[in-house]
Scaffold this motif. Structure first.
Motif, mmCIF file in Angstrom:
data_model
loop_
_atom_site.group_PDB
_atom_site.id
_atom_site.type_symbol
_atom_site.label_atom_id
_atom_site.label_comp_id
_atom_site.label_asym_id
_atom_site.label_seq_id
_atom_site.Cartn_x
_atom_site.Cartn_y
_atom_site.Cartn_z
ATOM 1 N N LEU A 149 0.842 -1.199 0.000
ATOM 2 C CA LEU A 149 0.000 0.000 0.000
ATOM 3 C C LEU A 149 0.871 1.241 0.000
ATOM 4 C CD1 LEU A 149 -2.608 -1.014 2.726
ATOM 5 C CD2 LEU A 149 -2.939 -1.056 0.252
ATOM 6 N N PRO A 150 0.346 2.386 -0.562
ATOM 7 C CA PRO A 150 1.118 3.632 -0.534
ATOM 8 C C PRO A 150 1.250 4.157 0.874
ATOM 9 C CG PRO A 150 -1.118 4.040 -1.312
ATOM 10 C CD PRO A 150 -0.951 2.549 -1.245
ATOM 11 N N ASP A 151 2.311 4.896 1.093
ATOM 12 C CA ASP A 151 2.564 5.484 2.406
ATOM 13 C C ASP A 151 1.419 6.415 2.760
ATOM 14 O OD1 ASP A 151 3.548 6.554 4.693
ATOM 15 O OD2 ASP A 151 5.184 7.675 3.748
ATOM 16 N N GLU A 152 0.826 6.267 3.917
ATOM 17 C CA GLU A 152 -0.338 7.063 4.279
ATOM 18 C C GLU A 152 0.010 8.541 4.395
ATOM 19 O OE1 GLU A 152 -1.820 5.695 7.972
ATOM 20 O OE2 GLU A 152 0.088 5.815 9.033
ATOM 21 N N ASN A 153 1.271 8.854 4.613
ATOM 22 C CA ASN A 153 1.665 10.267 4.637
ATOM 23 C C ASN A 153 1.774 10.849 3.239
ATOM 24 O OD1 ASN A 153 1.886 10.341 7.444
ATOM 25 N ND2 ASN A 153 3.965 9.510 7.376
ATOM 26 N N GLY A 154 1.839 10.002 2.219
ATOM 27 C CA GLY A 154 1.991 10.492 0.858
ATOM 28 C C GLY A 154 0.699 10.586 0.102
ATOM 29 N N THR A 155 -0.393 10.158 0.715
ATOM 30 C CA THR A 155 -1.666 10.198 0.007
ATOM 31 C C THR A 155 -2.170 11.625 -0.086
ATOM 32 O OG1 THR A 155 -3.907 9.352 -0.065
ATOM 33 C CG2 THR A 155 -3.047 9.827 2.096
ATOM 34 N N ASN A 156 -2.839 11.958 -1.161
ATOM 35 C CA ASN A 156 -3.447 13.283 -1.308
ATOM 36 C C ASN A 156 -4.878 13.176 -1.799
ATOM 37 O OD1 ASN A 156 -3.123 12.580 -3.972
ATOM 38 N ND2 ASN A 156 -1.506 14.072 -4.404
ATOM 39 N N GLY A 157 -5.507 12.084 -1.492
ATOM 40 C CA GLY A 157 -6.903 11.950 -1.853
ATOM 41 C C GLY A 157 -7.133 11.657 -3.303
ATOM 42 N N GLY A 158 -6.137 11.195 -4.008
ATOM 43 C CA GLY A 158 -6.342 10.802 -5.394
ATOM 44 C C GLY A 158 -5.862 11.829 -6.405
ATOM 45 N N SER A 159 -5.524 13.082 -5.989
ATOM 46 C CA SER A 159 -5.039 14.066 -6.938
ATOM 47 C C SER A 159 -3.525 14.004 -7.013
ATOM 48 C CB SER A 159 -5.479 15.477 -6.512
ATOM 49 O OG SER A 159 -4.926 15.800 -5.267
ATOM 50 N N ALA A 160 -2.990 14.484 -8.116
ATOM 51 C CA ALA A 160 -1.543 14.456 -8.315
ATOM 52 C C ALA A 160 -1.096 15.804 -8.836
ATOM 53 C CB ALA A 160 -1.170 13.345 -9.300
ATOM 54 N N LEU A 161 0.089 16.208 -8.481
ATOM 55 C CA LEU A 161 0.614 17.482 -8.946
ATOM 56 C C LEU A 161 0.861 17.441 -10.445
ATOM 57 C CD1 LEU A 161 3.155 18.358 -6.119
ATOM 58 C CD2 LEU A 161 0.930 19.393 -6.523
ATOM 59 N N ALA A 162 0.471 18.537 -11.102
ATOM 60 C CA ALA A 162 0.722 18.631 -12.536
ATOM 61 C C ALA A 162 2.221 18.726 -12.777
ATOM 62 C CB ALA A 162 0.012 19.862 -13.107
ATOM 63 N N THR A 163 2.699 17.992 -13.735
ATOM 64 C CA THR A 163 4.119 18.015 -14.077
ATOM 65 C C THR A 163 4.328 18.887 -15.303
ATOM 66 O OG1 THR A 163 3.797 15.990 -15.370
ATOM 67 C CG2 THR A 163 4.544 15.741 -13.096
ATOM 68 N N ALA A 164 5.575 19.210 -15.572
ATOM 69 C CA ALA A 164 5.892 20.081 -16.700
ATOM 70 C C ALA A 164 5.428 19.450 -18.010
ATOM 71 C CB ALA A 164 7.390 20.351 -16.734
ATOM 72 N N GLY A 165 4.954 20.296 -18.922
ATOM 73 C CA GLY A 165 4.538 19.792 -20.222
ATOM 74 C C GLY A 165 3.422 20.632 -20.821
ATOM 75 N N GLN A 166 2.877 20.139 -21.922
ATOM 76 C CA GLN A 166 1.821 20.826 -22.650
ATOM 77 C C GLN A 166 0.450 20.410 -22.108
ATOM 78 O OE1 GLN A 166 2.145 23.048 -25.150
ATOM 79 N NE2 GLN A 166 4.375 22.936 -25.419
ATOM 80 N N TYR A 167 -0.427 21.402 -21.901
ATOM 81 C CA TYR A 167 -1.772 21.143 -21.411
ATOM 82 C C TYR A 167 -2.795 21.823 -22.312
ATOM 83 C CZ TYR A 167 0.177 19.394 -17.038
ATOM 84 O OH TYR A 167 0.856 18.668 -16.098
ATOM 85 N N GLN A 168 -3.931 21.182 -22.454
ATOM 86 C CA GLN A 168 -5.070 21.832 -23.112
ATOM 87 C C GLN A 168 -6.118 22.089 -22.034
ATOM 88 O OE1 GLN A 168 -7.906 19.922 -26.058
ATOM 89 N NE2 GLN A 168 -6.929 21.446 -27.394
ATOM 90 N N CYS A 169 -6.532 23.336 -21.930
ATOM 91 C CA CYS A 169 -7.442 23.742 -20.864
ATOM 92 C C CYS A 169 -8.787 24.141 -21.463
ATOM 93 C CB CYS A 169 -6.851 24.912 -20.081
ATOM 94 S SG CYS A 169 -5.178 24.582 -19.443
ATOM 95 N N ARG A 170 -9.857 23.633 -20.869
ATOM 96 C CA ARG A 170 -11.209 23.910 -21.349
ATOM 97 C C ARG A 170 -11.986 24.688 -20.293
ATOM 98 N NH1 ARG A 170 -12.311 21.351 -25.944
ATOM 99 N NH2 ARG A 170 -10.995 19.594 -26.566
ATOM 100 N N LEU A 171 -12.705 25.692 -20.753
ATOM 101 C CA LEU A 171 -13.497 26.529 -19.865
ATOM 102 C C LEU A 171 -14.652 25.731 -19.271
ATOM 103 C CD1 LEU A 171 -14.137 29.434 -18.797
ATOM 104 C CD2 LEU A 171 -15.661 29.649 -20.760
ATOM 105 N N ASN A 172 -14.782 25.779 -17.963
ATOM 106 C CA ASN A 172 -15.942 25.207 -17.286
ATOM 107 C C ASN A 172 -16.909 26.360 -17.023
ATOM 108 O OD1 ASN A 172 -17.848 24.187 -15.472
ATOM 109 N ND2 ASN A 172 -16.387 22.751 -14.575
ATOM 110 N N SER A 173 -17.871 26.523 -17.904
ATOM 111 C CA SER A 173 -18.790 27.661 -17.807
ATOM 112 C C SER A 173 -19.654 27.584 -16.557
ATOM 113 C CB SER A 173 -19.669 27.749 -19.058
ATOM 114 O OG SER A 173 -20.406 26.553 -19.234
#
Length: 515
Positions: free
Chosen positions: A366-390
């Motif tokens: 199992l992952p270290d309980e101190n390293g859990t973040n509820g399922g989200s992960a930090l965005a890493t460097a790179g190209q992103y496409q972003c869509r408006l959430n109206s």
């Protein structure tokens, strides 16, 4: 000048209408774009006041007003047009470049290098009963204040009146909006706006009243305005997104954040339950494993001890037979077996090792309980496409549905703009010289969300923001700690001069794309 267009103020309409919920910041922002359209007759050095109306900027150098406001200027060459903004200290000349009496619209080109903040047109349906605000320069207010000609040609704040839509009562000549916001002579050509400050129409004329009936205003609809501007070759700002109050959006975001926290807590609880179950199963298995290992080693030690005693007996027998050398060798073997038995016995696993083995096994499984973040992960460097959430955005002046983002972990965006640390986010503030808009753009690596907040400011606030920006300069991408600290400080310093509430907030949800 008014011809058959008659204007009245309606106090009774104000009392009978439900209170409008227009945001003061949006109404103030819209007022920056409203002008007084003054007509004056010239005869040599003499200037005579002819009349005035209102108008609004649809482009930095173009003003929409009513055709009947400027009709006399088209007929009489001696009549000139002056455009008086709502703020600042400069007025401008104007020239009619498009004229449409069929739907009572005219377009004026600002002269003398004049530029004003432009408004956005709302192209969606206007609901019956919707709150509206009329902005302009009613002559009845000017007379009540005792203003003279000099006052009328100096910039001053326009009058704002509130009401509601009473139906899309199209006239025989053109499409109009019927409303209860009080208007009077001088409001002609001024905008009718929604609660977000977007143009719904241009006020044109009012209903007649004998003093007993409620009075109404008629505004040329945004459909007519957009068609008129297209024919004139003018591209106006446009949005069809319904107006949403800041309070509504804040409550929605609070509910969304609460739901997100609940999901994280549920995930953490499920993970903790899974960890407890796995730990219990591992502890049982490892306890059995250690017990078996202890029993096996103790049995081996006992066997080696028995063999040691047996070999010792053999050594004693050889010694009695006076076979000294073989006896010594046999005795040595017995000693080795004894020492081995002791070592095997002492090296048996202790029960205290159960916790260490369980922890090691859990770390692999199992992952270290101190390293859990509820399922989200930090965005890493790179190209992103972003869509408006109206659904999460408040759109008042602009709408870009998608944007591309090149994110570097040091806060460099699109390879040229350096953002600074802003709590958990990276932010950059933009203070242009040619617009009365301050924009704060932010990227949150934890949620991969890009937000744009726009503040539509008056001249005084813009001047302060520009002065602060000059102190920090314009930073390109850098890893220099001093430069990064400057950007962070610039965002904080300018924020202190901004209103508590933003006029527009766009939320983009970003996904990483393949190279």
């Amino acid at each position: 000048m008014n011809r058959f267009f008659v204007f009245f103020a309606a106090t009774l309409a104000i009392l009978s209408a439900a209170p409008a919920q227009a945001d003061p910041a949006d109404i103030a922002a819209a007022s920056r774009s409203v002008v007084r359209v003054v007509l004056a007759a010239t005869d040599g050095d003499k200037v005579a006041f002819v009349g005035h109306g209102s108008g609004f900027a649809v482009a930095p150098d173009k003003i929409v007003t009513n055709a009947h406001v400027v009709e006399i200027a088209r007929q009489e060459k001696s009549v000139v047009i002056g455009i008086v903004p709502s703020q600042g200290g400069t007025s401008y000349g104007g020239k009619v470049i498009a004229y449409s009496p069929g739907n009572d619209l005219a377009l004026i080109q600002l002269q003398d290098g004049g530029r004003l903040p432009s408004m956005t047109v709302f192209s969606g349906p206007v609901a019956d009963g919707a709150d509206v605000v009329a902005i302009g320069y009613p002559g009845s207010v000017d007379r009540a204040q005792g203003l003279n000609l000099d006052d009328l040609i100096n910039p001053m704040s326009p009058v704002k009146t509130r009401g509601s839509v009473s139906g899309g009562r199209t006239t025989k000549q053109f499409d109009t909006i019927l409303h209860t916001a009080p208007i009077a002579s001088g409001n002609s050509g001024g905008p009718l706006i929604d609660n977000c400050g977007r143009i719904l129409g241009a006020n044109s004329f009012g209903s007649l009243s004998d003093g007993n009936d409620a009075e109404f205003g008629f505004a040329v609809s945004s459909r007519e305005i957009l068609s008129f501007l297209r024919k004139a070759g003018v591209k106006a700002g446009l949005t069809a997104t319904p107006c949403r109050s800041v309070a509504e959006l804040s409550q929605q975001e609070q509910r969304r954040e609460a739901a997100a926290r609940a999901r994280i807590e549920a995930a953490q609880k499920a993970e903790a339950a899974e960890r407890r179950q796995a730990e219990a199963q591992l502890r049982t298995a490892i306890s059995q494993e250690i017990t078996t290992e202890r029993e096996n080693q103790m049995a081996i030690a006992a066997l080696m001890l028995v063999l040691s005693l047996f070999v010792s007996g053999g050594a004693a027998y050889l010694m009695l037979q006076d076979k000294r050398t073989p006896a010594i060798g046999t005795a040595g073997g017995a000693a080795l077996l004894l020492v081995g038995a002791i070592l095997v016995f002492l090296s048996r696993p202790a029960f205290s090792e159960i916790d260490d083995r369980v922890a090691a096994a859990l770390k692999e499984k199992l992952p270290d309980e101190n390293g859990t973040n509820g399922g989200s992960a930090l965005a890493t460097a790179g190209q992103y496409q972003c869509r408006l959430n109206s659904e999460r955005s408040r759109i008042t002046v602009s709408q870009v549905d998608t944007l591309d983002l090149d994110w570097a972990e040091g806060g460099c965006v699109n390879g040229r703009t350096q953002y600074g640390r802003d709590g958990d986010k990276w932010s950059r503030i933009f203070v242009p010289n040619e617009e009365q808009t301050v924009t704060i753009s932010s990227f949150d690596p934890a949620s991969a969300e890009f937000t744009t907040e726009r503040y539509l400011l008056g001249l005084s606030a813009m001047t302060k923001a520009r002065e602060i920006r000059k102190q920090y300069g314009n930073r390109a991408c850098t890893s220099d700690e001093k430069a990064l600290a400057d950007i962070t400080e610039m965002v904080k310093a300018i924020r202190t001069e901004l209103p508590m509430q933003t006029n527009e907030r766009l939320v983009y949800e970003c996904e990483k794309v393949s190279p």
